[in-house]
Design a protein around this motif. Structure first.
Motif, mmCIF file in Angstrom:
data_model
loop_
_atom_site.group_PDB
_atom_site.id
_atom_site.type_symbol
_atom_site.label_atom_id
_atom_site.label_comp_id
_atom_site.label_asym_id
_atom_site.label_seq_id
_atom_site.Cartn_x
_atom_site.Cartn_y
_atom_site.Cartn_z
ATOM 1 N N GLU A 189 15.596 -13.588 5.584
ATOM 2 C CA GLU A 189 14.736 -13.712 4.391
ATOM 3 C C GLU A 189 15.474 -14.509 3.341
ATOM 4 O O GLU A 189 16.667 -14.337 3.149
ATOM 5 C CB GLU A 189 14.407 -12.326 3.836
ATOM 6 C CG GLU A 189 13.000 -11.903 4.130
ATOM 7 C CD GLU A 189 12.662 -10.597 3.432
ATOM 8 O OE1 GLU A 189 12.648 -10.548 2.185
ATOM 9 O OE2 GLU A 189 12.410 -9.640 4.190
ATOM 10 N N LYS A 190 14.731 -15.361 2.627
ATOM 11 C CA LYS A 190 15.345 -16.155 1.561
ATOM 12 C C LYS A 190 15.849 -15.247 0.463
ATOM 13 O O LYS A 190 15.271 -14.202 0.202
ATOM 14 C CB LYS A 190 14.324 -17.155 0.987
ATOM 15 C CG LYS A 190 13.901 -18.191 1.974
ATOM 16 C CD LYS A 190 12.897 -19.134 1.356
ATOM 17 C CE LYS A 190 12.347 -20.079 2.385
ATOM 18 N NZ LYS A 190 11.346 -20.977 1.840
ATOM 19 N N LYS A 191 16.932 -15.655 -0.174
ATOM 20 C CA LYS A 191 17.513 -14.873 -1.271
ATOM 21 C C LYS A 191 16.615 -14.885 -2.485
ATOM 22 O O LYS A 191 15.958 -15.779 -2.818
ATOM 23 C CB LYS A 191 18.865 -15.449 -1.676
ATOM 24 C CG LYS A 191 19.914 -15.262 -0.606
ATOM 25 C CD LYS A 191 21.211 -15.875 -1.083
ATOM 26 C CE LYS A 191 22.274 -15.807 -0.026
ATOM 27 N NZ LYS A 191 23.507 -16.415 -0.425
ATOM 28 N N TYR A 242 15.513 -20.814 7.285
ATOM 29 C CA TYR A 242 16.713 -20.089 6.874
ATOM 30 C C TYR A 242 17.065 -19.096 7.982
ATOM 31 O O TYR A 242 16.217 -18.315 8.423
ATOM 32 C CB TYR A 242 16.423 -19.357 5.565
ATOM 33 C CG TYR A 242 17.632 -18.926 4.777
ATOM 34 C CD1 TYR A 242 18.665 -19.807 4.484
ATOM 35 C CD2 TYR A 242 17.727 -17.622 4.312
ATOM 36 C CE1 TYR A 242 19.762 -19.405 3.741
ATOM 37 C CE2 TYR A 242 18.823 -17.205 3.567
ATOM 38 C CZ TYR A 242 19.841 -18.106 3.288
ATOM 39 O OH TYR A 242 20.932 -17.696 2.548
ATOM 40 N N HIS A 243 18.316 -19.141 8.477
ATOM 41 C CA HIS A 243 18.687 -18.318 9.625
ATOM 42 C C HIS A 243 20.201 -18.138 9.687
ATOM 43 O O HIS A 243 20.942 -18.706 8.882
ATOM 44 C CB HIS A 243 18.184 -18.964 10.921
ATOM 45 C CG HIS A 243 18.860 -20.270 11.236
ATOM 46 N ND1 HIS A 243 18.539 -21.459 10.615
ATOM 47 C CD2 HIS A 243 19.864 -20.562 12.092
ATOM 48 C CE1 HIS A 243 19.302 -22.421 11.094
ATOM 49 N NE2 HIS A 243 20.119 -21.906 11.986
#
Length: 152
Positions: free
Chosen positions: A150-152, A83-84
């Motif tokens: 960071e992932k939600k 994730y980015h």
């Protein structure tokens, strides 16, 4: 009457001269541009360290440098990015394979022949589907970056 004819001829002559000057300026501008030519056999590929096999061939600037760049990118089949986001728009043309992006939970597939322009600061996952390696063409006004999120 003679003055009207003379004025008309003068205006027509100025218009023709102006058109010729504009055409000459356009030709000069076209000549000022250097030829950029990269037949596939002359592309110089290098693997990006720490990327799990991603390779690039720069054709303008450097994807890992500062400033604008244009580059071909080979993404190994089955390779996924974490994730980015990117700090600037990332236009991409998919030339081979099937690339994908997951944006707001929606998976979008980009088979060969597809184009997308990912907006700056849009968090996403991306990668190359299993099967064939993906060959992409990417370009940006400034350096490439990949900022983990960071992932939600």
């Amino acid at each position: 009457m003679k003055r009207i004819v003379t004025a008309t001829l003068l205006i027509a002559g100025l218009a023709a001269a102006s058109a010729t000057l504009a055409a000459d300026a356009k030709k000069a501008e076209a000549k000022a541009q250097p030829l950029v030519s990269f037949p596939a056999s002359e592309l110089q590929w290098r693997e990006l360290p720490g990327t799990g096999g991603i390779k690039v061939a720069d054709v303008r600037g450097s994807i890992t440098g500062k400033g604008p760049y244009d580059a071909f990118v080979i993404f190994p089949a089955g390779k996924d990015n974490p994730y980015h986001l990117h700090t600037q728009n990332l236009p991409t043309v998919v030339l081979k394979g099937a690339f994908y992006a997951v944006i707001d939970g929606k998976r979008i597939q980009y088979p060969a022949g597809s184009f997308y322009n990912l907006p700056a600061r849009m968090p996403h996952y991306s990668g190359c589907e299993k099967g064939d390696d993906c060959v992409l063409f990417q370009y940006q006004a400034d350096h490439f970056d990949l900022v983990p999120v960071e992932k939600k």
